[in-house]
Write a protein that holds these residues in place. Sequence first.
Motif, mmCIF file in Angstrom:
data_model
loop_
_atom_site.group_PDB
_atom_site.id
_atom_site.type_symbol
_atom_site.label_atom_id
_atom_site.label_comp_id
_atom_site.label_asym_id
_atom_site.label_seq_id
_atom_site.Cartn_x
_atom_site.Cartn_y
_atom_site.Cartn_z
ATOM 1 N N GLY A 20 0.766 -1.074 0.041
ATOM 2 C CA GLY A 20 0.115 0.096 0.143
ATOM 3 C C GLY A 20 1.060 1.279 -0.055
ATOM 4 N N ALA A 21 0.452 2.351 0.297
ATOM 5 C CA ALA A 21 1.087 3.588 0.015
ATOM 6 C C ALA A 21 1.869 3.871 1.159
ATOM 7 C CB ALA A 21 -0.001 4.971 -0.078
ATOM 8 N N GLY A 22 1.500 3.385 2.581
ATOM 9 C CA GLY A 22 2.061 3.758 3.651
ATOM 10 C C GLY A 22 2.931 2.323 4.109
ATOM 11 N N GLN A 23 2.922 1.391 3.302
ATOM 12 C CA GLN A 23 4.019 0.190 3.891
ATOM 13 C C GLN A 23 5.102 0.123 3.008
ATOM 14 O OE1 GLN A 23 1.218 -3.017 2.546
ATOM 15 N NE2 GLN A 23 -0.147 -2.888 4.251
ATOM 16 N N PRO A 24 6.090 -0.337 3.775
ATOM 17 C CA PRO A 24 7.240 -0.767 3.150
ATOM 18 C C PRO A 24 7.452 -1.367 1.778
ATOM 19 C CG PRO A 24 7.391 -1.505 5.361
ATOM 20 C CD PRO A 24 5.987 -0.985 5.031
ATOM 21 N N GLY A 25 8.175 -1.229 0.741
ATOM 22 C CA GLY A 25 8.029 -2.098 -0.408
ATOM 23 C C GLY A 25 7.091 -1.862 -1.327
ATOM 24 N N ALA A 26 6.220 -0.539 -0.947
ATOM 25 C CA ALA A 26 5.163 -0.314 -1.953
ATOM 26 C C ALA A 26 5.596 0.174 -3.300
ATOM 27 C CB ALA A 26 4.561 1.063 -1.261
ATOM 28 N N ARG A 27 7.057 0.782 -3.439
ATOM 29 C CA ARG A 27 7.437 1.108 -4.487
ATOM 30 C C ARG A 27 7.827 -0.052 -5.604
ATOM 31 N NH1 ARG A 27 8.918 6.691 -4.471
ATOM 32 N NH2 ARG A 27 9.071 7.467 -2.460
ATOM 33 N N ALA A 28 8.141 -1.137 -5.092
ATOM 34 C CA ALA A 28 8.291 -2.250 -5.774
ATOM 35 C C ALA A 28 7.348 -2.821 -6.642
ATOM 36 C CB ALA A 28 9.063 -3.368 -4.990
ATOM 37 N N SER A 29 6.213 -2.413 -6.135
ATOM 38 C CA SER A 29 4.927 -3.143 -6.885
ATOM 39 C C SER A 29 4.093 -1.903 -7.508
ATOM 40 C CB SER A 29 3.964 -3.974 -5.888
ATOM 41 O OG SER A 29 3.587 -3.190 -4.818
ATOM 42 N N GLU A 30 4.605 -0.845 -7.988
ATOM 43 C CA GLU A 30 3.868 0.247 -8.431
ATOM 44 C C GLU A 30 3.610 0.133 -9.975
ATOM 45 O OE1 GLU A 30 2.256 3.022 -7.152
ATOM 46 O OE2 GLU A 30 2.977 1.898 -5.167
ATOM 47 N N GLY A 31 4.162 -0.881 -10.645
ATOM 48 C CA GLY A 31 3.814 -0.855 -12.213
ATOM 49 C C GLY A 31 2.478 -1.371 -12.328
ATOM 50 N N PRO A 32 2.151 -1.527 -13.641
ATOM 51 C CA PRO A 32 0.832 -1.777 -14.218
ATOM 52 C C PRO A 32 0.139 -3.298 -13.676
ATOM 53 C CG PRO A 32 2.278 -1.783 -15.832
ATOM 54 C CD PRO A 32 3.005 -1.395 -14.756
ATOM 55 N N PHE A 93 -4.180 -6.277 -13.432
ATOM 56 C CA PHE A 93 -3.526 -5.201 -13.787
ATOM 57 C C PHE A 93 -4.008 -3.950 -13.223
ATOM 58 C CE2 PHE A 93 -3.442 -8.318 -17.405
ATOM 59 C CZ PHE A 93 -2.335 -7.947 -17.624
ATOM 60 N N ARG A 94 -4.608 -4.130 -12.013
ATOM 61 C CA ARG A 94 -4.846 -2.943 -11.274
ATOM 62 C C ARG A 94 -5.788 -1.874 -12.058
ATOM 63 N NH1 ARG A 94 1.061 -1.869 -8.649
ATOM 64 N NH2 ARG A 94 1.104 -3.495 -7.454
ATOM 65 N N LEU A 95 -6.738 -2.451 -12.874
ATOM 66 C CA LEU A 95 -7.791 -1.312 -13.420
ATOM 67 C C LEU A 95 -8.592 -0.757 -12.646
ATOM 68 C CD1 LEU A 95 -8.210 -3.794 -16.586
ATOM 69 C CD2 LEU A 95 -6.849 -2.050 -16.422
ATOM 70 N N TYR A 96 -8.920 -1.176 -11.456
ATOM 71 C CA TYR A 96 -9.653 -0.535 -10.365
ATOM 72 C C TYR A 96 -9.097 0.845 -10.226
ATOM 73 C CZ TYR A 96 -6.387 -2.636 -7.230
ATOM 74 O OH TYR A 96 -5.304 -2.861 -6.635
#
Length: 171
Positions: A20-32, A93-96
């Motif tokens: 999530g936004a406040g969790q560590p490691g959120a940047r690694a899963s920011e892709g589509p 694909f995080r279309l939501y």
Amino acid sequence: MSHGAGLVRTTCSSSGGGGGAGQPGARASEGPLDPVYPRTYSALLKVAQMITLLIAFICVNRSMWTSYAYSYFEVVTICNLIMILVFYLVHLFRLYRMLTCISWPLSELLHYLIGTLLLLIASIVAASKSYSQSGLVAGAIFGFVATFLCLASIWMSYKISCVTQSTDAAV
């Protein structure tokens, strides 16, 4: 001092967690593509539903049937398969995140409620009209298994609990 009517609270956990936004490691899963989602229980349950629906459809489609009940069974299984695939791809694909005008948890809940009911009816009708033909019996059994998996998905994704709420709150 009276208690009001029961309040029904639902929580949706169809995404299964992940960064999530406040969790560590959120940047690694920011892709589509969500790399965590295919390993969640919700995703594995959707894959199991799609496989059982496909097997049920193939069993009924390849057997020699004479009743229009199996036509209904085929339509219900394919429509459920397509909709479950759509919801799987929406989460994968995080279309939501892009299509915020649609309430995805509500639409998925309505799909599962209506689709499971139609699948249960189709499986009961298919089982009652199978006349001991092995392909039709197998299709009906896989229809019941898919119905059970859809019910499990509703139960796991939408935890529904009735909570009584007191009406004598302090002002």
